[in-house]
Motif scaffolding. Structure first.
Motif, PDB file in Angstrom:
ATOM      1  N   PHE A 193       0.715  -1.278   0.100  1.00  0.00           N
ATOM      2  CA  PHE A 193       0.029   0.027  -0.003  1.00  0.00           C
ATOM      3  C   PHE A 193       0.942   1.252   0.095  1.00  0.00           C
ATOM      4  O   PHE A 193       1.839   1.294   0.634  1.00  0.00           O
ATOM      5  N   GLU A 194       0.383   2.188  -0.882  1.00  0.00           N
ATOM      6  CA  GLU A 194       1.259   3.683  -0.833  1.00  0.00           C
ATOM      7  C   GLU A 194       0.155   4.531  -0.320  1.00  0.00           C
ATOM      8  O   GLU A 194      -0.814   4.972  -1.167  1.00  0.00           O
ATOM      9  N   GLY A 195       0.040   4.782   1.090  1.00  0.00           N
ATOM     10  CA  GLY A 195      -1.047   5.524   1.478  1.00  0.00           C
ATOM     11  C   GLY A 195      -2.500   4.804   1.408  1.00  0.00           C
ATOM     12  O   GLY A 195      -2.601   3.732   1.750  1.00  0.00           O
ATOM     13  N   GLU A 196      -3.356   5.255   0.507  1.00  0.00           N
ATOM     14  CA  GLU A 196      -4.641   4.618   0.269  1.00  0.00           C
ATOM     15  C   GLU A 196      -4.534   3.908  -1.047  1.00  0.00           C
ATOM     16  O   GLU A 196      -5.984   3.649  -1.522  1.00  0.00           O
ATOM     17  N   ASN A 197      -3.500   3.859  -1.437  1.00  0.00           N
ATOM     18  CA  ASN A 197      -3.536   3.236  -3.042  1.00  0.00           C
ATOM     19  C   ASN A 197      -3.024   1.853  -2.811  1.00  0.00           C
ATOM     20  O   ASN A 197      -2.160   1.836  -1.903  1.00  0.00           O
ATOM     21  N   PHE A 198      -3.573   0.778  -3.785  1.00  0.00           N
ATOM     22  CA  PHE A 198      -3.239  -0.650  -3.756  1.00  0.00           C
ATOM     23  C   PHE A 198      -2.221  -0.677  -4.925  1.00  0.00           C
ATOM     24  O   PHE A 198      -2.724  -0.233  -5.922  1.00  0.00           O
ATOM     25  N   CYS A 199      -0.952  -1.204  -4.650  1.00  0.00           N
ATOM     26  CA  CYS A 199       0.014  -1.605  -5.685  1.00  0.00           C
ATOM     27  C   CYS A 199       0.023  -3.057  -5.814  1.00  0.00           C
ATOM     28  O   CYS A 199       0.402  -3.648  -4.850  1.00  0.00           O
ATOM     29  N   LEU A 200       0.176  -3.547  -6.822  1.00  0.00           N
ATOM     30  CA  LEU A 200       0.391  -4.746  -7.212  1.00  0.00           C
ATOM     31  C   LEU A 200       1.510  -4.979  -8.399  1.00  0.00           C
ATOM     32  O   LEU A 200       1.459  -4.352  -9.286  1.00  0.00           O
ATOM     33  N   VAL A 201       2.720  -5.544  -7.999  1.00  0.00           N
ATOM     34  CA  VAL A 201       3.655  -5.449  -8.868  1.00  0.00           C
ATOM     35  C   VAL A 201       3.922  -7.056  -9.302  1.00  0.00           C
ATOM     36  O   VAL A 201       4.031  -7.820  -8.457  1.00  0.00           O
ATOM     37  N   LEU A 202       3.929  -7.298 -10.508  1.00  0.00           N
ATOM     38  CA  LEU A 202       4.261  -8.569 -11.077  1.00  0.00           C
ATOM     39  C   LEU A 202       5.641  -8.522 -11.772  1.00  0.00           C
ATOM     40  O   LEU A 202       6.290  -7.733 -12.293  1.00  0.00           O
ATOM     41  N   TYR A 203       6.378  -9.531 -11.517  1.00  0.00           N
ATOM     42  CA  TYR A 203       7.806  -9.593 -12.041  1.00  0.00           C
ATOM     43  C   TYR A 203       7.812 -11.193 -12.695  1.00  0.00           C
ATOM     44  O   TYR A 203       7.597 -12.099 -12.104  1.00  0.00           O
ATOM     45  N   PHE A 204       8.218 -10.876 -14.045  1.00  0.00           N
ATOM     46  CA  PHE A 204       8.309 -12.117 -14.831  1.00  0.00           C
ATOM     47  C   PHE A 204       9.617 -12.550 -15.365  1.00  0.00           C
ATOM     48  O   PHE A 204      10.540 -11.707 -15.586  1.00  0.00           O
ATOM     49  N   ALA A 205      10.080 -13.656 -15.040  1.00  0.00           N
ATOM     50  CA  ALA A 205      11.562 -14.180 -15.094  1.00  0.00           C
ATOM     51  C   ALA A 205      11.905 -14.624 -16.353  1.00  0.00           C
ATOM     52  O   ALA A 205      12.853 -14.586 -16.834  1.00  0.00           O
ATOM     53  N   ASN A 206      10.824 -14.801 -17.296  1.00  0.00           N
ATOM     54  CA  ASN A 206      10.906 -15.606 -18.326  1.00  0.00           C
ATOM     55  C   ASN A 206      11.732 -14.720 -19.320  1.00  0.00           C
ATOM     56  O   ASN A 206      11.454 -13.388 -19.423  1.00  0.00           O
ATOM     57  N   LEU A 207      12.789 -15.049 -20.277  1.00  0.00           N
ATOM     58  CA  LEU A 207      13.461 -14.214 -20.801  1.00  0.00           C
ATOM     59  C   LEU A 207      12.874 -13.545 -21.921  1.00  0.00           C
ATOM     60  O   LEU A 207      13.095 -12.410 -22.330  1.00  0.00           O
ATOM     61  N   GLN A 208      11.664 -14.049 -22.370  1.00  0.00           N
ATOM     62  CA  GLN A 208      10.916 -13.523 -23.693  1.00  0.00           C
ATOM     63  C   GLN A 208      10.094 -12.105 -23.030  1.00  0.00           C
ATOM     64  O   GLN A 208       9.977 -11.097 -23.714  1.00  0.00           O
ATOM     65  N   ASP A 209       9.856 -12.256 -21.587  1.00  0.00           N
ATOM     66  CA  ASP A 209       9.043 -11.362 -21.109  1.00  0.00           C
ATOM     67  C   ASP A 209       9.609 -10.773 -19.926  1.00  0.00           C
ATOM     68  O   ASP A 209       8.653 -10.337 -19.049  1.00  0.00           O
ATOM     69  N   ARG A 210      10.762 -10.723 -19.763  1.00  0.00           N
ATOM     70  CA  ARG A 210      11.384 -10.551 -18.312  1.00  0.00           C
ATOM     71  C   ARG A 210      11.040  -9.281 -17.989  1.00  0.00           C
ATOM     72  O   ARG A 210      11.315  -7.940 -18.789  1.00  0.00           O
ATOM     73  N   GLY A 211      10.784  -8.682 -16.768  1.00  0.00           N
ATOM     74  CA  GLY A 211      10.618  -7.424 -16.356  1.00  0.00           C
ATOM     75  C   GLY A 211       9.489  -7.252 -15.388  1.00  0.00           C
ATOM     76  O   GLY A 211       8.876  -8.337 -14.702  1.00  0.00           O
ATOM     77  N   PHE A 212       9.108  -6.100 -15.030  1.00  0.00           N
ATOM     78  CA  PHE A 212       8.195  -5.749 -14.009  1.00  0.00           C
ATOM     79  C   PHE A 212       6.886  -5.304 -14.765  1.00  0.00           C
ATOM     80  O   PHE A 212       6.813  -4.413 -15.843  1.00  0.00           O
ATOM     81  N   GLN A 213       5.715  -5.498 -14.095  1.00  0.00           N
ATOM     82  CA  GLN A 213       4.595  -4.697 -14.363  1.00  0.00           C
ATOM     83  C   GLN A 213       4.194  -4.315 -13.038  1.00  0.00           C
ATOM     84  O   GLN A 213       3.849  -5.124 -12.160  1.00  0.00           O
ATOM     85  N   LYS A 214       3.472  -2.994 -13.105  1.00  0.00           N
ATOM     86  CA  LYS A 214       2.802  -2.731 -11.724  1.00  0.00           C
ATOM     87  C   LYS A 214       1.193  -1.993 -12.218  1.00  0.00           C
ATOM     88  O   LYS A 214       1.132  -1.332 -12.937  1.00  0.00           O
ATOM     89  N   PHE A 215       0.619  -2.534 -11.093  1.00  0.00           N
ATOM     90  CA  PHE A 215      -0.872  -2.150 -11.363  1.00  0.00           C
ATOM     91  C   PHE A 215      -1.041  -1.043 -10.230  1.00  0.00           C
ATOM     92  O   PHE A 215      -0.740  -1.604  -9.048  1.00  0.00           O
TER      93      PHE A 215
END
Length: 127
Positions: A45-67
């Motif tokens: 949580f950032e204050g009253e905001n909900f944060c969801l982070v996905l990390y993908f380890a697969n080489l084809q789509d490696r990286g973070f996504q944040k909602f």
């Protein structure tokens, strides 16, 4: 993964893959993964905001996504939308392990929305 500017799915829900911002937030919230060889689901949580982070380890789509759902305890409809989106992806059998974890995290927060509204002294909304 290529950087794209944040995408607002609704006025209160956006997603980003801007890794510098995501990593800074993870470090600030003491949620930075120690290993990057497996997929991760991180929520905070950032204050009253909900944060969801996905990390993908697969080489084809490696990286973070944040909602981010701004003022999530009041904007529960956006939480339902996020859960439904993960549900649709699960039906397509895309990244089943990480997306089922993400959907479960969102669903747990939806279940607790009334408690968070009380904590944040918000008016009751119809769920």
């Amino acid at each position: 993964m290529n950087y794209q500017p944040p995408v607002y799915l609704t006025p209160h829900l956006y997603m980003t893959n801007e890794e510098e911002e995501i990593i800074d937030a993870l470090v600030d919230h003491h949620e930075m993964p120690k290993k990057f060889d497996v997929d991760k689901v991180i929520s905070y949580f950032e204050g009253e905001n909900f944060c969801l982070v996905l990390y993908f380890a697969n080489l084809q789509d490696r990286g973070f996504q944040k909602f981010v759902v701004n003022d999530f305890s009041v904007n529960v409809e956006e939480m339902y939308m996020l859960s439904a989106s993960f549900g649709k992806l699960l039906e397509q059998e895309v990244n089943i392990h990480v997306l089922s974890q993400a959907k479960n995290r969102v669903d747990h927060v939806i279940h607790m929305a009334g408690t968070f509204r009380a904590l944040f002294r918000k008016k009751e909304v119809v769920d």
